[in-house]
Enzyme design. Sequence first.
Site, mmCIF file in Angstrom:
data_model
loop_
_atom_site.group_PDB
_atom_site.id
_atom_site.type_symbol
_atom_site.label_atom_id
_atom_site.label_comp_id
_atom_site.label_asym_id
_atom_site.label_seq_id
_atom_site.Cartn_x
_atom_site.Cartn_y
_atom_site.Cartn_z
ATOM 1 N N ASN A 47 5.723 -77.064 -16.782
ATOM 2 C CA ASN A 47 5.126 -76.706 -15.491
ATOM 3 C C ASN A 47 3.970 -75.741 -15.769
ATOM 4 O O ASN A 47 4.196 -74.578 -16.073
ATOM 5 C CB ASN A 47 6.200 -76.048 -14.606
ATOM 6 C CG ASN A 47 5.632 -75.525 -13.295
ATOM 7 O OD1 ASN A 47 4.473 -75.763 -12.963
ATOM 8 N ND2 ASN A 47 6.457 -74.810 -12.542
ATOM 9 N N LYS A 76 1.881 -74.524 -13.785
ATOM 10 C CA LYS A 76 1.590 -73.620 -12.661
ATOM 11 C C LYS A 76 0.073 -73.591 -12.416
ATOM 12 O O LYS A 76 -0.604 -74.585 -12.661
ATOM 13 C CB LYS A 76 2.205 -72.245 -12.923
ATOM 14 C CG LYS A 76 3.705 -72.364 -13.274
ATOM 15 C CD LYS A 76 4.457 -71.080 -13.248
ATOM 16 C CE LYS A 76 5.914 -71.339 -13.589
ATOM 17 N NZ LYS A 76 6.757 -70.156 -13.557
ATOM 18 N N HIS A 116 10.391 -75.275 -6.104
ATOM 19 C CA HIS A 116 10.253 -74.208 -7.105
ATOM 20 C C HIS A 116 10.362 -72.844 -6.424
ATOM 21 O O HIS A 116 9.883 -72.669 -5.302
ATOM 22 C CB HIS A 116 8.902 -74.345 -7.826
ATOM 23 C CG HIS A 116 8.840 -73.495 -9.047
ATOM 24 N ND1 HIS A 116 8.582 -72.142 -8.991
ATOM 25 C CD2 HIS A 116 9.060 -73.782 -10.348
ATOM 26 C CE1 HIS A 116 8.619 -71.656 -10.219
ATOM 27 N NE2 HIS A 116 8.914 -72.624 -11.066
ATOM 28 N N GLU A 136 8.747 -70.224 -6.797
ATOM 29 C CA GLU A 136 7.456 -69.640 -6.393
ATOM 30 C C GLU A 136 6.988 -70.238 -5.067
ATOM 31 O O GLU A 136 6.367 -69.561 -4.257
ATOM 32 C CB GLU A 136 6.423 -69.847 -7.518
ATOM 33 C CG GLU A 136 6.696 -68.902 -8.688
ATOM 34 C CD GLU A 136 6.322 -69.451 -10.054
ATOM 35 O OE1 GLU A 136 5.543 -70.405 -10.151
ATOM 36 O OE2 GLU A 136 6.849 -68.892 -11.047
ATOM 37 N N GLU A 166 16.888 -72.976 -12.178
ATOM 38 C CA GLU A 166 15.958 -71.928 -12.600
ATOM 39 C C GLU A 166 16.342 -70.614 -11.926
ATOM 40 O O GLU A 166 15.918 -70.352 -10.783
ATOM 41 C CB GLU A 166 14.527 -72.294 -12.200
ATOM 42 C CG GLU A 166 14.014 -73.545 -12.855
ATOM 43 C CD GLU A 166 12.480 -73.517 -12.979
ATOM 44 O OE1 GLU A 166 12.005 -73.677 -14.107
ATOM 45 O OE2 GLU A 166 11.794 -73.316 -11.975
ATOM 46 N N GLY A 190 9.521 -66.194 -15.845
ATOM 47 C CA GLY A 190 8.372 -65.365 -16.188
ATOM 48 C C GLY A 190 8.715 -63.938 -16.577
ATOM 49 O O GLY A 190 7.841 -63.080 -16.657
ATOM 50 N N SER A 193 12.091 -68.629 -18.739
ATOM 51 C CA SER A 193 11.856 -68.008 -20.045
ATOM 52 C C SER A 193 12.373 -68.836 -21.221
ATOM 53 O O SER A 193 12.899 -68.283 -22.192
ATOM 54 C CB SER A 193 12.431 -66.584 -20.082
ATOM 55 O OG SER A 193 11.760 -65.769 -19.132
HETATM 56 P P1 13P Z 1 8.730 -69.431 -17.432
HETATM 57 O O1 13P Z 1 9.108 -70.395 -18.533
HETATM 58 O O2 13P Z 1 7.352 -68.874 -17.594
HETATM 59 O O3 13P Z 1 9.788 -68.373 -17.253
HETATM 60 O O4 13P Z 1 8.695 -70.273 -16.078
HETATM 61 C C1 13P Z 1 9.748 -71.104 -15.778
HETATM 62 C C2 13P Z 1 9.395 -71.937 -14.612
HETATM 63 O O5 13P Z 1 9.216 -71.429 -13.517
HETATM 64 C C3 13P Z 1 9.236 -73.386 -14.806
HETATM 65 O O6 13P Z 1 9.156 -74.061 -13.612
#
Ligand code: 13P
Length: 252
Positions: A9, A11, A96, A98, A168, A174, A214
Amino acid sequence: MRKKIVAGNWKMNNDLNESINLISAIKKGINENNTNVDVIICPPFTSLETAYALIKNTTIKLGAQNMYYEKNGAYTGEISAGMLLSVGCEFVILGHSERRTIFGETDELINKKIKSAIQAGLKPIFCIGETLEQRERGEAFEVVDDQLKKGLYQVSNEDIKNIIIAYEPVWAIGTGKNATPEQAQEIHNYIRKQISAMYDSLTAEKLIIQYGGSVKPENSKQLMSMPDIDGALVGGACLKADSFISIINSAV
Ligand code: 13P
């Protein structure tokens, strides 16, 4: 035997040139003979068409990071499932954290998106997971169950087969602080049990449940060797070809 699926992903990262460079590097590093793991990349909308042209003769598959549930119309700034299909997408990330926290997406909206994606022929990567506060209050199972039931409301036995679930935990996204393989396994196993109760045991057995939060080359092998962890949804570590490739190779 479930096949592992590693998805990246991206982002809101990589303009068109940066996307071309990253995809070229991934193509160079990937072992095309490795049929044990499927690889999906999810670049931003602006790079999807070019990304598809670059990967269409490889084993890499394409996904988008979001969509709207209507087919077309006066929805300024939105993108439909049909539009994503027209540029080569096979998958779409939905729900997601976010999108939920920054953009206020509700379970009801996510459910509409999931149903619209499936109806159009896209495969949703449906994300669920608890916050740190919810985990500390002992509510992780309850939260995941609630998101699962609301997100999959009226999704049929036939349609669930086209969904990937990504667990997740919000506190792991993150932050550099991944769930331990045991913590993740516990929730993945719970998700599979809930799916078995909502649908049937064979459906649950076949369901792909990815872990995200992560994931890095240093922890991916341990995470993906757990019995109910069928791959990874990678954020930060998918933005560098070498770390993304190491994670893919660790899924073998
Ligand atoms: P990170 O791997 O940066 O923690 O993000 C995970 C994520 O949100 C994947 O969709």
